[in-house]
Enzyme design. Sequence first.
Site, PDB file in Angstrom:
ATOM      1  N   ARG A 144       2.750  -0.889  10.888  1.00  7.46           N
ATOM      2  CA  ARG A 144       3.816  -0.999  11.883  1.00  7.46           C
ATOM      3  C   ARG A 144       4.107  -2.393  12.436  1.00  7.46           C
ATOM      4  NH1 ARG A 144       1.229   4.008  14.768  1.00  7.46           N
ATOM      5  NH2 ARG A 144      -0.489   3.035  13.650  1.00  7.46           N
ATOM      6  N   ASP A 180     -13.866  15.049  -3.427  1.00  7.30           N
ATOM      7  CA  ASP A 180     -14.034  16.382  -4.020  1.00  7.30           C
ATOM      8  C   ASP A 180     -15.317  16.338  -4.854  1.00  7.30           C
ATOM      9  OD1 ASP A 180     -13.535  18.988  -5.153  1.00  7.30           O
ATOM     10  OD2 ASP A 180     -11.401  18.660  -4.833  1.00  7.30           O
ATOM     11  N   THR A 210     -11.188   4.695  10.865  1.00  9.27           N
ATOM     12  CA  THR A 210     -11.141   3.993  12.158  1.00  9.27           C
ATOM     13  C   THR A 210     -10.698   4.933  13.287  1.00  9.27           C
ATOM     14  OG1 THR A 210      -9.009   3.159  11.409  1.00  9.27           O
ATOM     15  CG2 THR A 210     -10.846   1.620  11.372  1.00  9.27           C
ATOM     16  N   LYS A 243      -7.391   8.239  -0.952  1.00  7.73           N
ATOM     17  CA  LYS A 243      -8.675   8.661  -0.339  1.00  7.73           C
ATOM     18  C   LYS A 243      -9.222   9.954  -0.934  1.00  7.73           C
ATOM     19  CE  LYS A 243      -7.756   6.536   4.189  1.00  7.73           C
ATOM     20  NZ  LYS A 243      -6.327   6.256   4.174  1.00  7.73           N
ATOM     21  N   LYS A 252       0.854  -1.192   0.000  1.00  7.36           N
ATOM     22  CA  LYS A 252       0.000   0.000   0.000  1.00  7.36           C
ATOM     23  C   LYS A 252       0.888   1.240   0.000  1.00  7.36           C
ATOM     24  CE  LYS A 252      -2.316   1.740   3.728  1.00  7.36           C
ATOM     25  NZ  LYS A 252      -2.230   3.208   3.771  1.00  7.36           N
ATOM     26  N   ASP A 296      -3.441   4.361  -1.850  1.00  7.77           N
ATOM     27  CA  ASP A 296      -4.392   4.814  -0.828  1.00  7.77           C
ATOM     28  C   ASP A 296      -4.373   6.339  -0.732  1.00  7.77           C
ATOM     29  OD1 ASP A 296      -5.955   5.027   1.473  1.00  7.77           O
ATOM     30  OD2 ASP A 296      -4.362   4.368   2.826  1.00  7.77           O
TER      31      ASP A 296
END
Length: 236
Positions: free
Chosen positions: A212, A66, A121, A63, A34, A61
């Site tokens: 991570r 608009d 999230t 996102k 990603k 990614d």
Amino acid sequence: MGKDVIVACDFASAEATFAFLDKFANCERKPFLKIGMELYYAEGPSIVREIKARGHKIFLDLKLHDIPNTVKKAMAVLRHLDVDMTNLHASGTIAMMEAAKEGLTKEDGSCATLLAVTQLTSTSEERMQKELLINATMPETVKKYAQNAKAAGLPGVVCSPLEAKLVKEACGDDFLTITPGIRFADGDVGDQVRIMTPEKAKAASDYIVVGRPITAAADPVAAYKRCVKEFLGEEF
Ligand code: C5P
């Protein structure tokens, strides 16, 4: 598309990214990667081409959110990068999602997997209700946003692993769920709040996004292998 583990390359430069990827040079399985805003804004589209040239599948990614015309044109630019997956915010409305899909669709009718982010999230139900004035509960909101994405012709959503089952129930088993917020049972939680282990996530997630727990591990390849074993049951 089958199930897979997607490794979030949350690095600030191409140099740091390639230093990380070089560790996988002898790994029998090429990780699905990603690329997020940090790396894309730092390095531009060349980073996508360079990682693709190494043979990795890519989830871009960014996102997008608009007006429909702007998102459609931006997606038409991203179309030429030939990524495997990309995304936008479902809150941009069905019209925006439809326009995005149109922009991303190639001349031959094929289209990268376009996913809608339901609610981040990091957004709590309390903030969503108080600041965004959404009076529904978090599960109701996620369900409605997933249904909107489906109505717009999108194949799936990015959601919390805790909501993946609800999304499948509302939109069908074939509707894809891509879930970040993954942690090993014995690992650091970091800033993620609503988390799940790779093993538990396999019940309702098609793809897990793991940052991570792999990128910050002492041995990232071993951490990746552990994830693949827990989520896919594959050992290598
Ligand atoms: O390091 P960690 O495993 O928490 O990384 C999760 C990745 O998934 C990050 O790149 C983060 O931006 C992304 N993400 C998320 N929650 C969302 C959407 C994306 O954590 N709702």
